[in-house]
Design a protein around this motif. Structure first.
Motif, mmCIF file in Angstrom:
data_model
loop_
_atom_site.group_PDB
_atom_site.id
_atom_site.type_symbol
_atom_site.label_atom_id
_atom_site.label_comp_id
_atom_site.label_asym_id
_atom_site.label_seq_id
_atom_site.Cartn_x
_atom_site.Cartn_y
_atom_site.Cartn_z
ATOM 1 N N PRO A 1 0.814 -1.220 0.000
ATOM 2 C CA PRO A 1 0.000 0.000 0.000
ATOM 3 C C PRO A 1 0.845 1.267 0.000
ATOM 4 O O PRO A 1 1.985 1.279 0.463
ATOM 5 N N ILE A 2 0.278 2.314 -0.539
ATOM 6 C CA ILE A 2 0.889 3.642 -0.489
ATOM 7 C C ILE A 2 -0.150 4.583 0.111
ATOM 8 O O ILE A 2 -1.201 4.807 -0.486
ATOM 9 N N LYS A 3 0.121 5.103 1.279
ATOM 10 C CA LYS A 3 -0.757 6.104 1.881
ATOM 11 C C LYS A 3 0.051 7.379 2.088
ATOM 12 O O LYS A 3 1.229 7.339 2.373
ATOM 13 N N GLY A 4 -0.610 8.502 1.960
ATOM 14 C CA GLY A 4 0.071 9.761 2.188
ATOM 15 C C GLY A 4 0.934 10.217 1.041
ATOM 16 O O GLY A 4 1.741 11.130 1.183
ATOM 17 N N ARG A 5 0.777 9.603 -0.135
ATOM 18 C CA ARG A 5 1.555 10.019 -1.299
ATOM 19 C C ARG A 5 0.706 10.819 -2.273
ATOM 20 O O ARG A 5 1.187 11.773 -2.872
ATOM 21 N N GLN A 6 -0.547 10.419 -2.474
ATOM 22 C CA GLN A 6 -1.353 11.095 -3.494
ATOM 23 C C GLN A 6 -2.416 11.964 -2.832
ATOM 24 O O GLN A 6 -3.401 11.480 -2.305
ATOM 25 N N LEU A 7 -2.175 13.259 -2.892
ATOM 26 C CA LEU A 7 -3.118 14.247 -2.390
ATOM 27 C C LEU A 7 -3.722 14.978 -3.583
ATOM 28 O O LEU A 7 -2.991 15.481 -4.438
ATOM 29 N N SER A 8 -5.031 15.026 -3.648
ATOM 30 C CA SER A 8 -5.679 15.848 -4.662
ATOM 31 C C SER A 8 -6.032 17.193 -4.043
ATOM 32 O O SER A 8 -6.369 17.281 -2.863
ATOM 33 N N GLY A 9 -5.906 18.248 -4.827
ATOM 34 C CA GLY A 9 -6.215 19.576 -4.324
ATOM 35 C C GLY A 9 -6.522 20.512 -5.474
ATOM 36 O O GLY A 9 -6.477 20.128 -6.646
ATOM 37 N N ILE A 10 -6.848 21.756 -5.133
ATOM 38 C CA ILE A 10 -7.286 22.731 -6.132
ATOM 39 C C ILE A 10 -6.382 23.948 -6.123
ATOM 40 O O ILE A 10 -6.073 24.508 -5.066
ATOM 41 N N THR A 11 -5.941 24.355 -7.310
ATOM 42 C CA THR A 11 -5.246 25.631 -7.502
ATOM 43 C C THR A 11 -6.269 26.676 -7.934
ATOM 44 O O THR A 11 -7.123 26.403 -8.785
ATOM 45 N N TRP A 12 -6.181 27.877 -7.348
ATOM 46 C CA TRP A 12 -7.055 29.001 -7.705
ATOM 47 C C TRP A 12 -6.200 30.066 -8.401
ATOM 48 O O TRP A 12 -5.154 30.453 -7.889
ATOM 49 N N ASN A 13 -6.665 30.560 -9.542
ATOM 50 C CA ASN A 13 -5.899 31.564 -10.290
ATOM 51 C C ASN A 13 -6.756 32.799 -10.572
ATOM 52 O O ASN A 13 -7.443 32.874 -11.593
ATOM 53 N N PRO A 14 -6.706 33.782 -9.659
ATOM 54 C CA PRO A 14 -7.498 35.001 -9.867
ATOM 55 C C PRO A 14 -7.037 35.827 -11.060
ATOM 56 O O PRO A 14 -7.788 36.701 -11.526
ATOM 57 N N ASP A 15 -5.842 35.579 -11.582
ATOM 58 C CA ASP A 15 -5.417 36.291 -12.785
ATOM 59 C C ASP A 15 -6.310 35.945 -13.972
ATOM 60 O O ASP A 15 -6.468 36.757 -14.895
ATOM 61 N N LEU A 16 -6.868 34.743 -13.947
ATOM 62 C CA LEU A 16 -7.743 34.302 -15.047
ATOM 63 C C LEU A 16 -9.222 34.452 -14.716
ATOM 64 O O LEU A 16 -10.062 34.380 -15.621
ATOM 65 N N TYR A 17 -9.537 34.639 -13.437
ATOM 66 C CA TYR A 17 -10.936 34.842 -13.043
ATOM 67 C C TYR A 17 -10.944 35.679 -11.766
ATOM 68 O O TYR A 17 -10.690 35.171 -10.676
ATOM 69 N N LYS A 18 -11.206 36.973 -11.929
ATOM 70 C CA LYS A 18 -11.027 37.947 -10.861
ATOM 71 C C LYS A 18 -11.747 37.618 -9.554
ATOM 72 O O LYS A 18 -11.206 37.868 -8.458
ATOM 73 N N PRO A 19 -12.975 37.069 -9.572
ATOM 74 C CA PRO A 19 -13.660 36.792 -8.301
ATOM 75 C C PRO A 19 -12.853 35.906 -7.349
ATOM 76 O O PRO A 19 -13.033 35.977 -6.127
ATOM 77 N N LEU A 20 -11.941 35.079 -7.881
ATOM 78 C CA LEU A 20 -11.167 34.173 -7.032
ATOM 79 C C LEU A 20 -10.141 34.917 -6.183
ATOM 80 O O LEU A 20 -9.546 34.325 -5.267
ATOM 81 N N ALA A 21 -9.926 36.189 -6.440
ATOM 82 C CA ALA A 21 -9.029 36.982 -5.597
ATOM 83 C C ALA A 21 -9.673 37.293 -4.252
ATOM 84 O O ALA A 21 -8.971 37.631 -3.287
ATOM 85 N N ASP A 22 -10.988 37.168 -4.175
ATOM 86 C CA ASP A 22 -11.725 37.462 -2.941
ATOM 87 C C ASP A 22 -11.689 36.259 -2.008
ATOM 88 O O ASP A 22 -12.136 35.166 -2.383
ATOM 89 N N GLN A 23 -11.161 36.460 -0.803
ATOM 90 C CA GLN A 23 -11.073 35.365 0.172
ATOM 91 C C GLN A 23 -12.433 34.739 0.425
ATOM 92 O O GLN A 23 -12.551 33.511 0.578
ATOM 93 N N ARG A 24 -13.480 35.547 0.437
ATOM 94 C CA ARG A 24 -14.826 35.017 0.702
ATOM 95 C C ARG A 24 -15.275 34.061 -0.404
ATOM 96 O O ARG A 24 -15.928 33.048 -0.129
ATOM 97 N N VAL A 25 -14.913 34.370 -1.634
ATOM 98 C CA VAL A 25 -15.285 33.504 -2.758
ATOM 99 C C VAL A 25 -14.552 32.172 -2.653
ATOM 100 O O VAL A 25 -15.159 31.096 -2.797
ATOM 101 N N ARG A 26 -13.258 32.229 -2.384
ATOM 102 C CA ARG A 26 -12.503 30.977 -2.258
ATOM 103 C C ARG A 26 -13.008 30.142 -1.077
ATOM 104 O O ARG A 26 -13.151 28.919 -1.181
ATOM 105 N N ASP A 27 -13.306 30.811 0.036
ATOM 106 C CA ASP A 27 -13.840 30.085 1.198
ATOM 107 C C ASP A 27 -15.191 29.463 0.874
ATOM 108 O O ASP A 27 -15.488 28.334 1.288
#
Length: 541
Positions: free
Chosen positions: A297-323
């Motif tokens: 088994p392999i545990k703790g190796r594969q983490l999925s997550g999300i990158t946010w890029n407000p340069d391409l979508y301005k609303p993502l610069a707002d902490q409230r939107v990301r939260d």
């Protein structure tokens, strides 16, 4: 033809007699070692110790030196110019052809490789690496400090380098002698030896760098490139000039790209590949072939997550939107419905139970109604719409997130390009405002935070920054004491779990390596897959 495969311990001399020495000697060495801090990697701080690759531990087994091992991977090498590669998950493939200045053993300890030893005279600001002598590249050129410096300079200066971020703290690299290289850092960072076990430390030939032609890679590793079909497979053959020939027990390797986990399991079951990584759910289906297949088994190796890029979508610069988007994700539902309970919800860059995980951190809770309120408060009561990219292996997870967000009035268009497409779309040639990534959760934790959350990081294309987080990351890099470093990591976990940063963990995905029992010397390496040093094929198979 048969040869006797005598397997002794990998890096049998590592730790400057730490294994063979007295208990007092071991205690002395432990005092000089930083436990990847609470980071899960043991980084040798003040001095590296001489070591060379060895073979795996077991009784003598006869193997076939003419055998070819067939390996299945989710993504092939994106480029043989390491400065243009997509990420750390490619490193095990790269290191079949190249070598790093440092390496990782099967327990994720930082160990010597092309650098036999290292030391820092000033607490981590300056490092000197003593290079292994007598090593040649596959074209016959000698490996020395000239090639080492040319490689690091290339990573720092090549247009569009995807490795520059890992070396952002390097101020200069100097040739002390043909066999000694000095790194001067902008600020003290004791994780440098661990950083150099990844892409940033992979060594290339100075002449090849100068030519700019990387189509035929020239390395010091155990294999050379024989052929390749883009997006399909690569074929490697044994490198006759390899500096540790006793560790290579096969004639070559065929590596095939198989992105669908069910297809991977079928390929392993049928014998189309000798080893591959599958999800824990698929591994359960393979148990019926237990007489012919081995697994670990392999545990703790594969983490999925999300990158946010407000340069391409301005609303993502707002902490409230990301939260809002973060708290609208039903992580437990994803683990249960997508990964069949073979994983766990994530809010930190460390798996629960591993050093660096903070039990005191309180993650943002799943709350769709509060998410709607936050969007309205931010001025987006009518919802949002943006592009979302994901690796093929996370297509179902992306669909689940898409459905979660639809419930709060957010519409996303999901695409799943093959190969390194998602990495390009998110980080290197950004076209997607957000998307899923796959992260190696066993990386040095300080370096992981640097790569994912610093505003200068390659994996933070929108330069989302939290000054408190930035300060703590720099503090962790300069802290050598394990206990003090652990406290800094606790603070980072508490802040980043409670607020949505540039990159947001979603789920830990349990994996299993399945392999034919005709293979001997296979180890449960924590530091990556596939690693074929010391692996052979039984002669009677």
């Amino acid at each position: 033809m048969r040869q006797l495969f005598e397997r002794s311990s990998e890096f049998s001399r590592q730790g400057c007699d730490l294994i063979a020495g007295s208990e007092s000697r071991r205690s002395e060495m432990r005092a000089r070692i930083l436990l990847g801090g609470a980071a899960g990697i043991t980084a040798v701080l003040l001095a590296g110790c001489s070591a060379s690759p060895g073979n795996s531990t077991s009784q003598d087994v006869q193997v076939n030196p003419d055998a070819i091992i067939k390996v299945g991977v989710t993504n092939l090498q994106s480029s043989w110019d390491i400065a243009k590669t997509a990420g750390s998950l490619e490193v095990p493939i790269q290191k079949m052809v190249y070598d790093g200045l440092t390496g990782l053993d099967e327990k994720n300890n930082v160990v010597p490789s092309l650098a036999e030893s290292w030391n820092t005279p000033d607490g981590g600001k300056t490092y000197e690496f003593a290079l292994r002598t007598g090593v040649t590249f596959s074209n016959g050129d000698a490996f020395d400090a000239t090639s080492a410096k040319a490689t690091i300079d290339h990573y720092l200066k090549a247009p569009g380098s995807t490795v520059a971020g890992q070396l952002a703290n390097v101020q200069e690299v100097d040739i002390v002698s043909p066999s000694k290289l000095r790194f001067v850092q902008k600020q003290a960072d004791v994780s440098l030896p661990a950083v150099l076990s990844d892409r940033a430390g992979i060594m290339m030939d100075a002449k090849v760098i100068a030519s700019g032609d990387f189509t035929k890679p020239v390395g010091t590793g155990p294999f050379t490139l024989e052929g390749a079909q883009a997006g399909v497979s690569i074929t490697l053959t044994k490198q006759p000039k390899y500096w540790s020939p006793d560790t290579v027990h096969i004639a070559g390797v065929t590596i095939s790209q198989i992105q669908d986990p069910v297809a991977m399991a079928n390929a392993i079951r049928s014998g189309s590949v000798d080893m591959g990584v599958v999800g824990a759910a698929q591994a359960a289906d393979l148990q019926s072939a237990g007489d012919t297949l081995g697994t670990y088994p392999i545990k703790g190796r594969q983490l999925s997550g999300i990158t946010w890029n407000p340069d391409l979508y301005k609303p993502l610069a707002d902490q409230r939107v990301r939260d809002a988007l973060n708290m609208a994700i039903d992580r437990q539902g994803i683990v249960k419905g997508v990964f069949l309970n073979q994983g766990e919800a994530a809010s930190q860059f460390r798996l629960n139970g591993l050093p660096g995980f903070s039990s005191a951190a309180k993650p943002i809770a799943y709350d769709p109604e509060q998410a709607k309120k936050l969007l309205a408060e931010a001025g987006y009561a009518n919802g949002l719409s943006f592009n979302f990219v994901a690796p093929v292996k996370f297509a179902k997870e992306a669909e689940a997130i898409q459905a979660n967000w639809a419930a709060i009035g957010v519409s996303v268009k999901v695409t799943t390009p093959p190969g390194s497409g998602p990495a390009d779309a998110l980080w290197y040639k950004p076209t997607a405002a957000a998307g899923l990534w796959s992260f190696d959760g066993r990386n040095d934790l300080s370096n992981a935070y640097q790569q994912m959350l610093l505003p200068s990081a390659a994996y933070n294309p929108g330069k989302v920054a939290d000054p408190k987080v930035t300060d703590l990351i720099k503090q962790s890099a300069a802290t050598a004491d394990p206990a003090a470093r652990a406290k800094v990591f606790d603070q980072l976990a508490e802040i980043t779990s409670a607020s949505t940063q540039a990159n947001t963990p979603v789920a830990w995905v349990y994996q299993v390596v399945a392999y034919s029992k005709s293979l001997v010397g296979v180890k449960p390496w924590e530091s990556g897959y596939p690693i074929l040093t010391g692996v052979g094929v039984a002669a009677n198979k």
